[in-house]
Motif scaffolding. Sequence first.
Motif, PDB file in Angstrom:
ATOM      1  N   ARG A  64      19.055   6.706  62.655  1.00  0.00           N
ATOM      2  CA  ARG A  64      17.670   7.135  62.811  1.00  0.00           C
ATOM      3  C   ARG A  64      17.543   8.836  62.722  1.00  0.00           C
ATOM      4  O   ARG A  64      18.368   9.476  63.484  1.00  0.00           O
ATOM      5  CB  ARG A  64      16.669   6.495  63.743  1.00  0.00           C
ATOM      6  CG  ARG A  64      16.973   7.053  65.249  1.00  0.00           C
ATOM      7  CD  ARG A  64      16.214   6.129  66.147  1.00  0.00           C
ATOM      8  NE  ARG A  64      16.767   6.355  67.757  1.00  0.00           N
ATOM      9  CZ  ARG A  64      16.181   5.592  68.539  1.00  0.00           C
ATOM     10  NH1 ARG A  64      15.293   4.768  68.328  1.00  0.00           N
ATOM     11  NH2 ARG A  64      16.525   6.045  69.759  1.00  0.00           N
ATOM     12  N   GLY A  65      16.659   9.368  62.255  1.00  0.00           N
ATOM     13  CA  GLY A  65      16.298  10.787  62.053  1.00  0.00           C
ATOM     14  C   GLY A  65      16.180  11.426  63.336  1.00  0.00           C
ATOM     15  O   GLY A  65      16.329  12.861  63.593  1.00  0.00           O
ATOM     16  N   SER A  66      15.343  10.895  64.494  1.00  0.00           N
ATOM     17  CA  SER A  66      14.533  11.481  65.472  1.00  0.00           C
ATOM     18  C   SER A  66      15.880  12.023  66.448  1.00  0.00           C
ATOM     19  O   SER A  66      15.753  12.850  67.137  1.00  0.00           O
ATOM     20  CB  SER A  66      13.944  10.429  66.113  1.00  0.00           C
ATOM     21  OG  SER A  66      14.604   9.066  66.649  1.00  0.00           O
ATOM     22  N   ASP A  67      16.858  11.180  66.542  1.00  0.00           N
ATOM     23  CA  ASP A  67      18.117  11.712  67.431  1.00  0.00           C
ATOM     24  C   ASP A  67      19.423  11.230  67.053  1.00  0.00           C
ATOM     25  O   ASP A  67      20.488  11.411  67.705  1.00  0.00           O
ATOM     26  CB  ASP A  67      17.862  10.966  68.894  1.00  0.00           C
ATOM     27  CG  ASP A  67      17.739   9.504  68.872  1.00  0.00           C
ATOM     28  OD1 ASP A  67      18.127   9.003  67.578  1.00  0.00           O
ATOM     29  OD2 ASP A  67      17.659   8.872  69.642  1.00  0.00           O
ATOM     30  N   ASN A  68      19.653  10.867  65.738  1.00  0.00           N
ATOM     31  CA  ASN A  68      20.882  10.822  65.114  1.00  0.00           C
ATOM     32  C   ASN A  68      21.780   9.508  65.746  1.00  0.00           C
ATOM     33  O   ASN A  68      22.782   9.308  65.500  1.00  0.00           O
ATOM     34  CB  ASN A  68      21.837  11.854  64.983  1.00  0.00           C
ATOM     35  CG  ASN A  68      21.192  12.786  64.101  1.00  0.00           C
ATOM     36  OD1 ASN A  68      20.740  12.413  62.947  1.00  0.00           O
ATOM     37  ND2 ASN A  68      21.649  14.105  64.048  1.00  0.00           N
ATOM     38  N   THR A  69      21.083   8.713  66.574  1.00  0.00           N
ATOM     39  CA  THR A  69      21.509   7.445  67.044  1.00  0.00           C
ATOM     40  C   THR A  69      21.704   6.547  66.205  1.00  0.00           C
ATOM     41  O   THR A  69      20.961   6.279  65.047  1.00  0.00           O
ATOM     42  CB  THR A  69      20.968   7.262  68.576  1.00  0.00           C
ATOM     43  OG1 THR A  69      19.663   6.834  68.019  1.00  0.00           O
ATOM     44  CG2 THR A  69      20.948   8.156  69.518  1.00  0.00           C
TER      45      THR A  69
END
Length: 508
Positions: A64-69
């Motif tokens: 995911r883009g929000s935190d690269n997790t």
Amino acid sequence: MSSRPSFDGARALAVAFLSSASLVAAAAGPCDLYASGGTPCIAAHSTTRALYGAFTGSLYQVKRGSDNTTTNIAPLAAGGVANAGSQDQFCASTTCLITIIYDQSGRGNHLTQAPKGAFSGPESNGADNLASAIGAPVTLNGQKAYGVFVSPGTGYRNNAVKGSATGDAPEGMYAVLDGTHYNGACCFDYGNAETNNLDTGNGHMEAIYYGDSTTWGSGAGSGPWIMADLENGLFSGANPKNNAGDPSITSRFVTAVIKGGPNKWAIRGANGASGSLSTYYNGARPTVAGYNPMSKEGAIILGIGGDNSVGGQGTFYEGVMTTGYPSDATENAVQDNIVAAKYATTSLTSGSALSVGSSISLRLTTPNFDTRYLAHTAAAVNTQVVTSSSSTALKQQASWTVRAGLGNGGCFSFESKDTAGSFLRHNNFELKVNANDGSKGFKEDATFCPQMGLNGQGSSIRAWGYPTRFIRHYINAGYIASNGGVHAFDAASSFNNDASFVVGTGFA
Ligand SMILES: *[C@@H]1O[C@H](CO)[C@@H](O)[C@H](O)[C@H]1NC(C)=O
């Protein structure tokens, strides 16, 4: 030699699986059928479902883009449909990419981001783009799942496959695809390719191709066709130019089958939602030098050519590679299994409903810019402050008539209020207002799919053909932008705000 059970034999095995009390939850999957036919899967890839009746492992990974997790998505039950709900939860209020398509065969033949080859992908290091995790929603037996939507520039690869066919060794493969998502560029493929990302010569590939390219071979009508990419040629049959027995495909879901062994190969196909496989070619290798014997190298590609040609587009739901030349009977049983999975379409949009024929405005939600609207000045798309006392000309420039999506009726197109027949479209990822020229490419570039706003306000509006990309304002101009990427307008900073718009009544 492999055993070749009859069609009834393969069926009987499927029934035996179904009726065994201890395996009630584990109806035979496609790879169980290939195994019982003596031609086991050496790789099994799907973001929509398990391809073995007992498979409970991870189907794919998203980032995911929000935190690269990242997180892994597994089937809801052994042998079942992917847990799309867990993806939706993980990806809420941000963007998600498919980072890994796991191999279910146990051999570790996973597909990951394809590296630069003879041709460069769009990433800064020449690698290909990853697919959006939400570009290809479907249902299987009523349960939501997501396919892999391949835009031009998107590709996956594994150059170190264990157990795949090399040289002239026999193999089989199938893929379930979206019959309505294709183009004529090279090459939307799934299958066996070079291990060094380069064109190493005729016969160094054996992959399913889907599209309407006529650069090499073609079939009946105007396409799209299932063909075999054997390197330096898309073959519809023995004649390198044309096989009138290879039909144009018209179904929404397509089962595409290619198999090849010493001086024999076949193309088979079917509607992926009903009916049985037909054989479009079955015979000797092309007589052009280099294809008999073959020089297969054994890598696996998805969405690209063997030399990383990245122009193709298409959608992949599931597919496998086998060792050995599968019997028609085994493939027929696999087609029955695909039909029983009940692939069906589902909504491509979410959030506030748009009404076809209505006039709308699109107000920015970025703090300090939220009195501005998406507008245009001639062909250029920009943002303008618009109020009830603005000029009629400006009001019209900031108003759009909602039309059914020109390229896909499940989404929408936005016709200019002041220039009838001209539509909001993207070109090189810049938004423009251009006259509809009637081409398939224009229609697709003018098709947008709204979803709930990424920042919690209004709607975010993704490009149908590039679902990693959303309508975004950047320095007062309009783009389709990804959440991070090579262009300045892809900046991750402020992405959710810049890509969320309040849909209101049009000014004109
Ligand atoms: C995610 O990774 C990219 C590439 O490494 C980086 O540019 C970006 O800042 C990261 N985003 C976040 C939210 O950490």
